[in-house]
Design a protein around this motif. Structure first.
Motif, mmCIF file in Angstrom:
data_model
loop_
_atom_site.group_PDB
_atom_site.id
_atom_site.type_symbol
_atom_site.label_atom_id
_atom_site.label_comp_id
_atom_site.label_asym_id
_atom_site.label_seq_id
_atom_site.Cartn_x
_atom_site.Cartn_y
_atom_site.Cartn_z
ATOM 1 N N THR A 1 0.955 -1.315 -0.134
ATOM 2 C CA THR A 1 -0.030 0.148 -0.177
ATOM 3 C C THR A 1 0.929 1.216 -0.006
ATOM 4 N N PRO A 2 0.744 2.209 -0.754
ATOM 5 C CA PRO A 2 1.517 3.395 -0.973
ATOM 6 C C PRO A 2 1.534 4.145 0.510
ATOM 7 N N SER A 3 2.607 5.044 0.721
ATOM 8 C CA SER A 3 2.675 5.835 2.000
ATOM 9 C C SER A 3 1.861 6.834 1.709
ATOM 10 N N GLN A 4 1.267 7.249 3.020
ATOM 11 C CA GLN A 4 0.070 8.242 3.101
ATOM 12 C C GLN A 4 0.632 8.889 4.454
ATOM 13 N N VAL A 5 0.231 10.404 4.538
ATOM 14 C CA VAL A 5 0.168 11.203 5.548
ATOM 15 C C VAL A 5 -1.024 11.019 6.475
ATOM 16 N N CYS A 6 -1.003 10.627 7.675
ATOM 17 C CA CYS A 6 -2.128 10.597 8.637
ATOM 18 C C CYS A 6 -1.954 11.576 9.815
ATOM 19 N N ILE A 7 -3.148 11.918 10.196
ATOM 20 C CA ILE A 7 -3.275 13.077 11.483
ATOM 21 C C ILE A 7 -3.416 12.365 12.461
ATOM 22 N N THR A 8 -2.882 12.313 13.560
ATOM 23 C CA THR A 8 -3.104 11.709 14.986
ATOM 24 C C THR A 8 -4.061 12.384 15.777
ATOM 25 N N LYS A 9 -4.554 11.791 16.935
ATOM 26 C CA LYS A 9 -5.549 12.538 17.630
ATOM 27 C C LYS A 9 -4.925 13.938 18.336
ATOM 28 N N ASP A 10 -3.814 14.005 18.767
ATOM 29 C CA ASP A 10 -2.856 15.162 19.150
ATOM 30 C C ASP A 10 -2.284 15.982 18.070
ATOM 31 N N TYR B 1 -10.742 -5.080 -8.034
ATOM 32 C CA TYR B 1 -10.602 -5.514 -6.357
ATOM 33 C C TYR B 1 -9.273 -5.041 -5.935
ATOM 34 N N VAL B 2 -8.512 -5.046 -6.561
ATOM 35 C CA VAL B 2 -6.881 -4.878 -6.013
ATOM 36 C C VAL B 2 -7.009 -3.095 -5.838
ATOM 37 N N PHE B 3 -7.466 -2.532 -6.471
ATOM 38 C CA PHE B 3 -7.488 -0.879 -6.368
ATOM 39 C C PHE B 3 -8.381 -0.475 -5.057
ATOM 40 N N ALA B 4 -9.608 -1.421 -5.343
ATOM 41 C CA ALA B 4 -10.398 -1.076 -4.016
ATOM 42 C C ALA B 4 -9.862 -1.633 -2.676
ATOM 43 N N ILE B 5 -9.210 -2.608 -2.549
ATOM 44 C CA ILE B 5 -8.555 -2.966 -1.400
ATOM 45 C C ILE B 5 -7.639 -2.084 -0.827
ATOM 46 N N THR B 6 -6.639 -1.500 -1.887
ATOM 47 C CA THR B 6 -5.790 -0.544 -1.610
ATOM 48 C C THR B 6 -6.404 0.942 -0.966
ATOM 49 N N GLN B 7 -7.333 1.240 -1.457
ATOM 50 C CA GLN B 7 -8.021 2.344 -1.343
ATOM 51 C C GLN B 7 -8.772 2.151 0.125
ATOM 52 N N LEU B 8 -9.274 1.062 0.441
ATOM 53 C CA LEU B 8 -9.837 0.834 1.589
ATOM 54 C C LEU B 8 -9.105 0.812 2.721
ATOM 55 N N ALA B 9 -7.887 0.017 2.388
ATOM 56 C CA ALA B 9 -6.856 -0.035 3.384
ATOM 57 C C ALA B 9 -6.269 1.414 3.805
ATOM 58 N N GLN B 10 -6.238 2.191 2.920
ATOM 59 C CA GLN B 10 -5.694 3.653 3.185
ATOM 60 C C GLN B 10 -6.689 4.443 4.060
ATOM 61 N N THR B 11 -8.133 4.330 3.664
ATOM 62 C CA THR B 11 -8.872 5.067 4.133
ATOM 63 C C THR B 11 -8.927 4.593 5.722
ATOM 64 N N THR B 12 -9.197 3.166 5.841
ATOM 65 C CA THR B 12 -9.188 2.653 7.261
ATOM 66 C C THR B 12 -8.008 2.994 8.250
ATOM 67 N N LEU B 13 -6.756 3.032 7.592
ATOM 68 C CA LEU B 13 -5.751 3.402 8.319
ATOM 69 C C LEU B 13 -5.702 4.729 8.804
ATOM 70 N N ARG B 14 -6.145 5.644 8.148
ATOM 71 C CA ARG B 14 -6.297 7.072 8.669
ATOM 72 C C ARG B 14 -7.270 7.324 9.659
ATOM 73 N N SER B 15 -8.115 6.481 9.533
ATOM 74 C CA SER B 15 -9.356 6.418 10.507
ATOM 75 C C SER B 15 -8.845 5.879 11.991
ATOM 76 N N VAL B 16 -8.050 4.814 11.762
ATOM 77 C CA VAL B 16 -7.738 4.223 12.880
ATOM 78 C C VAL B 16 -6.632 5.035 13.723
ATOM 79 N N ILE B 17 -5.725 5.540 13.098
ATOM 80 C CA ILE B 17 -4.818 6.400 13.551
ATOM 81 C C ILE B 17 -5.236 7.641 14.146
ATOM 82 N N GLY B 18 -6.313 8.167 13.307
ATOM 83 C CA GLY B 18 -6.890 9.653 13.952
ATOM 84 C C GLY B 18 -7.657 9.257 15.168
#
Length: 315
Positions: free
Chosen positions: A73-82, A109-126
């Protein structure tokens, strides 16, 4: 001419037969599934091995690998709670479990899984603070897998696991974290040193106390031994003195004993005055010094009286 035409026809027929056979027979490799469409509609899934289809009517539309597939999955910038930026990249492992859904459930489905992994990761780290993101990697991985697996069920894909490869906060945050770690280590070093000095003082005090107790016990035992020795010596001297006096008394009562006593008393008397004359220039003598016999006679009278009574002279 007819023979040559027949020969050409036979060759053409054989070629058509070979082409027809190659179109009919499909050999599917292991861990692979082919989706066959008949006249544009889904018809069947060809399993590994030898399969037969109808040429020009059946068409192999999709080919899926049933192996476990790693997806970076490509690298992305996430914003934490703080409100701290955090660059995150990871790797996703999935497997096609339903070739039909994988073919028609999603266009990619490969592109869909990649996008869903990124959005879920941003949500969890947020929902986490920066420090927690480093501590709760396992929790983040499980949250991403659960979220993707639910959505990918309609795509005929099973998400097996997700692993975070790297978490990169900004350089300023890294420097602050390094300073914090250094301060914590220095603090632990100071605490450890103070604990060491504390234990040293406790050990020294305990050793001094035990040494003092041991020394006092030794002195006590020494005093007891000296007292017992002095008592034993006193008893021995008293017993020896009593035995000597007893022997003198027995010797006095023996025949000729009184004469020996007279002689001993006279010698002691003369020796005493001799010592007095040696020790000083002035000599004090009794008024009746000339009457030496009377003094000896008086002394012997005391000896006789006590000897007859069986008692020792009293001081």
């Amino acid at each position: 001419m007819e023979i040559s035409n027949f020969l050409a026809f036979s060759i053409s027929l054989a070629a058509l037969a070979i082409i027809f056979a190659t179109q009919c027979i499909k050999i599917v490799p292991q861990q692979t599934a082919w989706v066959v469409e008949r006249l544009g509609r889904f018809h069947a899934v060809l399993n590994p091995g030898l399969n037969v289809i109808i040429p020009f009517i059946d068409l192999v539309a999709y080919k899926h690998s049933l192996k476990e597939i790693p997806l970076d999955t490509p690298s992305q910038v996430c914003i934490t709670k703080d409100n701290t930026q955090l660059a995150v990249d990871g790797i996703l492992f999935f497997q096609v479990t339903d070739p039909r859904r994988a073919s028609y459930g999603a266009s990619d489905y490969v592109f869909a899984i990649t996008q869903l992994a990124q959005t879920t990761l941003r949500s969890v780290i947020g929902r986490m603070e920066l420090d927690k993101t480093f501590e709760e990697r396992e929790l983040i991985n499980k949250a991403v897998v659960t979220a993707i697996d639910e959505a990918a069920l309609n795509w005929g894909v099973k998400v097996l696991r997700y692993e975070i490869k790297d978490l990169r906060p900004p350089a300023v945050i890294l420097q602050a974290m390094q300073q914090q770690i250094t301060a914590e280590r220095e603090k632990r070093a100071v605490v450890a040193a103070s604990e060491g000095r504390k234990m040293e003082q406790i050990n020294l005090a305990t050793g001094a106390r035990e040494a003092a107790i041991a020394q006092s016990e030794g002195e006590k035992q020494a005093e007891i031994n000296r007292a017992e020795g002095q008592a034993a010596a006193t008893i021995a001297i008293a017993n020896a003195t009593a035995e000597a006096l007893r022997m003198v008394a027995e010797a006095t009562n023996a025949p000729g004993g009184m004469n020996a006593v007279n002689l001993q008393v006279a010698e002691k008397y003369v020796e005493a005055f001799k010592q007095m004359a040696k020790e000083g220039n002035t000599l004090v003598v009794p008024a009746n010094l000339g009457d030496l016999g009377t003094l000896i006679s008086s002394a012997m009278t005391i000896v006789k009286v006590n000897g007859n009574s069986g008692a020792l002279p009293k001081a």
